[in-house]
Each structure stands twice: as C-alpha cells, then as structure tokens.
Write a protein that holds these residues in place. Structure first.
Motif, short mmCIF file in Angstrom:
data_model
loop_
_atom_site.label_atom_id
_atom_site.label_comp_id
_atom_site.label_asym_id
_atom_site.label_seq_id
_atom_site.Cartn_x
_atom_site.Cartn_y
_atom_site.Cartn_z
N GLY A 171 66.27 15.96 31.06
CA GLY A 171 67.43 15.31 30.45
C GLY A 171 67.85 14.11 31.28
O GLY A 171 67.68 14.09 32.50
N GLY A 172 68.36 13.09 30.63
CA GLY A 172 68.89 11.92 31.34
C GLY A 172 67.84 11.18 32.11
O GLY A 172 66.76 10.88 31.59
N ASP A 173 68.13 10.89 33.37
CA ASP A 173 67.17 10.21 34.24
C ASP A 173 66.66 11.23 35.26
O ASP A 173 67.44 11.97 35.84
N THR A 191 78.69 18.96 29.65
CA THR A 191 79.86 18.09 29.65
C THR A 191 79.84 17.20 30.87
O THR A 191 79.30 17.57 31.91
N LEU A 192 80.46 16.05 30.73
CA LEU A 192 80.51 15.10 31.84
C LEU A 192 81.96 14.70 32.04
O LEU A 192 82.67 14.37 31.09
N GLY A 222 77.62 14.66 25.00
CA GLY A 222 77.61 13.20 24.89
C GLY A 222 76.39 12.65 24.15
O GLY A 222 75.28 13.12 24.35
N THR A 267 70.81 7.83 31.95
CA THR A 267 71.49 8.98 32.56
C THR A 267 72.77 9.30 31.78
O THR A 267 73.32 8.45 31.07
N CYS A 305 77.09 8.79 28.02
CA CYS A 305 78.40 9.33 27.63
C CYS A 305 79.47 8.23 27.67
O CYS A 305 80.32 8.15 26.78
N HIS A 352 75.39 13.10 21.29
CA HIS A 352 74.93 13.95 20.18
C HIS A 352 75.89 13.76 19.00
O HIS A 352 77.01 13.32 19.17
N PHE A 397 70.37 13.67 39.80
CA PHE A 397 70.64 15.11 39.77
C PHE A 397 69.59 15.85 38.94
O PHE A 397 69.92 16.75 38.19
N GLY A 398 68.34 15.46 39.10
CA GLY A 398 67.31 16.07 38.26
C GLY A 398 66.19 16.71 39.06
O GLY A 398 65.22 17.20 38.48
N MET A 408 77.87 18.18 36.13
CA MET A 408 77.97 19.63 36.38
C MET A 408 79.37 20.00 36.86
O MET A 408 79.53 20.80 37.78
N1 SAH Z 1 69.27 14.07 35.12
C1 SAH Z 1 70.40 14.23 34.26
C2 SAH Z 1 71.48 15.06 34.88
C3 SAH Z 1 71.06 16.47 35.16
S1 SAH Z 1 72.38 17.43 35.81
C4 SAH Z 1 70.94 12.82 33.90
O1 SAH Z 1 70.53 11.83 34.48
O2 SAH Z 1 71.78 12.76 33.00
C5 SAH Z 1 73.03 18.13 34.36
C6 SAH Z 1 74.41 17.60 34.05
O3 SAH Z 1 74.31 16.34 33.42
C7 SAH Z 1 75.20 18.43 33.10
O4 SAH Z 1 75.84 19.51 33.76
C8 SAH Z 1 76.22 17.43 32.59
O5 SAH Z 1 77.24 17.24 33.50
C9 SAH Z 1 75.40 16.16 32.55
N2 SAH Z 1 74.88 15.86 31.20
C10 SAH Z 1 73.60 15.72 30.84
N3 SAH Z 1 73.50 15.41 29.53
C11 SAH Z 1 74.74 15.36 29.05
C12 SAH Z 1 75.32 15.10 27.77
N4 SAH Z 1 74.55 14.82 26.70
N5 SAH Z 1 76.66 15.12 27.65
C13 SAH Z 1 77.44 15.39 28.70
N6 SAH Z 1 76.96 15.65 29.93
C14 SAH Z 1 75.65 15.64 30.12
#
Ligand code: SAH
Length: 467
Positions: free
Chosen positions: A303-305, A442-443, A414, A333, A338, A416, A309-310, A385
């Motif tokens: 998820g994200g980058d 959640t963020l 976020g 990310t 978000c 979605h 935090f990955g 997180m």
């Molecule tokens: N590598 C990911 C982060 C991984 S840690 C990135 O770069 O986004 C996981 C945390 O990311 C979740 O606990 C939440 O805080 C956040 N997160 C990831 N996707 C999200 C989303 N669609 N909406 C809100 N928070 C999100």
C-alpha cells in the motif's frame, strides 16, 4: 479494412514531392528519415526546402509538374495548394500505377499517412482510414504514454543478440519462449533502467546456462500500489502488475488493483493487519527469494509507497544479498493521497512551511515520539497508524505545548469511494472519532492548513454520522 497496412522500403528510391511549402516540407522530412532519395518539383521553393537542397539532402526541379517527372518514381506526394494540379498529378500517377498521396485529399490518394509513434527502431502506425484524424491523434497520445520512451532501446538490445540467440537455440518455439522471458522480464527492466552492460551480461549468462539445461532466473519488483484509488497507480506499477507471474500483497492493497493482474497469476496474501501479522517479515523475505530463484517475475505489492512505513528496505536488503534482480517502484503515499482527496494542502505559504510524517504505532502501550519537536509552529503533522493511539497523541501534543485548538482531521479509507473525513481540534477529535465508528486504514492530519478544507474540498465523500 479499407487500406492495406504496409511499411514501404524506400531507401535510395526516387520519391517525388510536388510542391515546396510547409506541408511539403513535413512530408519531405518524413521521407528523409526513411532514407528516400527525394526529388522536389515546384516553381517556387520555400526557404526551409531550399535549405535541404543546399545541404545536398534533396534534389530540386525548379518547374511546374509534367507527367515526365513521374518516370522511375517509387511514390508521389502532391502537396500543392492548387486542386486542379493535384488532380492532374493523381491521374497521371494512377495511369503509371505509382502510389500517390494528395495531401488532405483521401479521395484522390491511393495511400494515406498513418499517425506514427516512434521508438526507433520501433515504429507504430495508426490509421482510421482517413475517417477521424482526431480519434487517431487520441490513440497516438495514448500509445505515447503507454509505451515507455526507452522501448526503442529494448528493440536495439534485442537486435544485438538476435543472431547469437538464433545460433544458440535451434527450436523456433524455444526461441520464442526465450525472447518472451527476456522482453517481459527483469532483463528488459534493466534495459529500461539504462543498465545495458548488466543486461548484456545477464542475457549472455541466461543463454549459456540455457544451453547447459538450466532455468531462466526471476526477479522481484517492490511496487507501491498507492492509497487505494486504482487511478493513482503509476504507469510502471500497472505494467509490472499486468506482467507478474506472482503477486505477494499486503492488506492495504485493494482488490480492484489485484484484479489488474493476469488471470493465471498466483496471488499470495502476506498479511500485515495490525498485531496479527499473518506472515513474519523474515518469512516474507525468504518467500520472495524462493519465488525469484524459481524463475518467477514477482511483484511485491504494498500500500502507498514502499519506502514510507512499509518495511520495503528490509525486503530489498535480503534480495540484494541473494543477488536477485530487483527494482523499486514508488507509489503515492497515504499522506499525499489522503491530503489531496480531503482538500488539505500539506504545505501552504500561510499555514505550513514544513510537514512531518510520523508513525503513531503503540509500543509497549505508549507512543514514543519527540513531542517537543512536533510543537514547532506552521508545520503539518501526518500520523500513520495513529488510530488506536489517537487520544494519547492529541493529549501529549497539548501537554508539550501545542494549542488545544489546533485543527486535526482523521481521514478514513482515504481516496476510496467510501472516504470519510472527521474534523475537530486536538481537544475534540478523539471524542468525535469515538462516536463515528471508524475502521482502518485511517490517517491523522494535524495543523492549521486543515482550515483550507472548507474551500478546497472536492472529492465526493461519505457523510460522517455520530452515534
Ligand atoms: N506504505 C504506506 C503506509 C503503510 S503504514 C504508505 O506509504 O501509505 C499503514 C498506515 O498507512 C495505515 O495505518 C494508515 O495510517 C495509512 N494509510 C494507508 N492507506 C491509507 C488510506 N487509504 N487511508 C488512510 N490511511 C491510510
């Protein structure tokens, strides 16, 4: 099909262009690119065309068109502004069975020009049979974005090995499979990344070991899938997902994105739900190594980058130690995704000159952060997180000196379709969130820039209902 698609070899062949204005100039340039021997017939010559003659790139006949000019011509392009002359040229060319194009007049032409996308030595031609030039242009633009600009490099690379592969692998079928593996696989990725020497060595080794009866080697791409919305994937991520033999994915990756993979691709869930890791980090690392060594093209989808935090770094370290080909594809990310979809600029000249990303993950029941550092004014704080620790985070920030009225927002799911944004202040947000029945991911965003959301919100969100 109204036209027969061909690529015509015109190297050193006399090609006639009648007219010497701007339109003619463009066609001349195209012919020169194809190494044609260009002859221009026109009483008046524009400066740019004259320049080509001065450089000995073309021959000019300073005169009006006569049928005799057609002798030996391989093809004819009529680019005069006079319709009756164009018609005469077309008729004469037809009589001599010479292919003719009258610019912008398909009725008089026996061939038309396609739109082309060039990735030398690769050329892609698109045509609508003259019916919709705008549609053709649209297709061309799509192709331009879909086909990496370094694709030509790949074609050259393949060409340089063509002969030795032909000699090394006898069966046509095996050769086709070999090239499929190369062009879809990690060696092609090395070429795209500009690592030609490494690609050369790998291909040679592949060829040698194949002759010794061993298997093709695989690779791993650590790919960021973005925060959820399918359209936030990068083009590279999309291509790799579509090509992968195996996808090892996390909880945060949406099913919509997984559905982009090949039907026969294996999908392995690697978990990562809070405090119930379904696979230990070490076993994920080992799984990736094992899959790549068995010859698979693996996409490790996060998820994200992957580098935010990955734990992307840890997985890649193991691959590097094992000398497995890997690449890292960044993703959008959660903070960027978000914030944009909630209408909250992370930085703003009036509200936030800096922005920090922190993890609010609880460790032995508490959140350990440098609270003093987080109280600097004009700074947006983004907490990943941070749902479970939300009350503590807000409380500790206030205790460290942050104003209790500082705006705070929790973005749920976020980007979605069911995104919700719950806003309040450091003081009030935990209580509101408590009543909103929130679920991960959640963020948490904290800072004055949240005030702009009132004006900048654009994404259709789900309503927040408090119990
Ligand atoms: N590598 C990911 C982060 C991984 S840690 C990135 O770069 O986004 C996981 C945390 O990311 C979740 O606990 C939440 O805080 C956040 N997160 C990831 N996707 C999200 C989303 N669609 N909406 C809100 N928070 C999100």
């Amino acid at each position: 099909m109204d036209y027969f698609p061909v690529f015509l070899k015109v190297t050193d062949k006399p090609c006639l262009v009648i007219g010497a204005g701007t339109v003619a100039y463009r066609k001349i340039q195209l012919l020169l690119k194809s190494k044609a021997s260009v002859i221009v017939v026109a009483p008046d010559i524009s400066q740019e065309v004259q320049q080509l003659a001065d450089n000995h790139q073309i021959e000019i006949r300073h005169k009006v068109f006569e049928t005799d000019d057609l002798v030996n011509a391989t093809l004819v392009i009529a680019a005069t502004s006079d319709h009756s002359i164009n018609t005469t040229i077309a008729e004469a060319a037809n009589q001599h069975s010479i292919p003719v194009n009258v610019v912008d007049t398909p009725d008089l032409s026996t061939f038309i020009f396609p739109a082309i996308v060039e990735r030398p030595p690769l050329t892609i031609a698109v045509s609508s049979g003259g019916l919709s030039p705008v549609l053709v242009r649209m297709m061309r633009e799509r192709l331009e974005t879909l086909i990496p600009s370094r694709f030509g490099r790949l074609a050259e690379f393949a060409a340089s090995f063509r002969q030795s592969v032909k000699q090394g692998i006898n069966s046509v079928e095996q050769r086709r499979r070999f090239w499929e593996n190369i062009l879809y696989g990690p060696i092609a990725e090395l070429v795209f990344a500009g690592q030609i020497n490494e690609a050369n060595q790998r291909l040679q080794r592949q060829l040698d070991s194949l002759q010794g009866g061993s298997q093709m080697s695989g690779s791993v791409a650590l790919v960021g899938a973005g925060p959820g919305d399918l359209e936030l994937l990068t083009l590279r991520a999309l291509r790799l997902i579509q090509q992968a033999d195996v996808i090892v994915y996390d909880r945060l990756v949406s099913t919509e994105i997984l559905d982009l993979s090949r039907r026969d691709a294996e999908k392995i869930y690697a978990g990562k739900a809070r405090s119930q890791h379904s696979m230990s980090q070490e076993s994920i690392n080992q799984l990736l190594v094992r899959l790549a060594k068995s010859g698979k093209q693996v996409v490790r989808l996060k998820g994200g980058d992957p580098f935010i935090f990955g734990r992307g770094g840890e997985e890649i370290e193991t691959l590097a130690e094992e000398n497995i080909i890997f690449q890292i594809v960044p993703g959008i990310t959660a903070a960027s995704g978000c914030a944009s979809y909630a209408g909250i600029p992370l930085t703003h000249r009036d509200y936030a000159q800096s922005c920090v990303f922190i993890t609010g993950h609880l460790q032995s029941g508490g959140v350990n952060l440098n609270w003093e550092q987080l109280t600097v004014p004009n700074q947006t704080i983004v907490v990943y997180m941070g749902l479970i620790g939300l009350p503590q985070i807000c409380q500790q920030l206030i205790e460290a000196g942050k104003h209790s009225d500082t705006p705070a927002a929790l973005v749920e799911h976020g980007t979605h379709q069911d995104q919700r944004v719950i806003t309040g202040t450091l003081q009030t947000l935990p209580g509101i969130v408590n009543k909103a029945e929130v679920s991960a991911p959640t963020l948490l965003i904290i800072g004055d820039a949240i005030r702009l959301r009132e004006k900048l919100q654009w994404f259709q969100e789900a309503p927040v209902r408090l119990t």
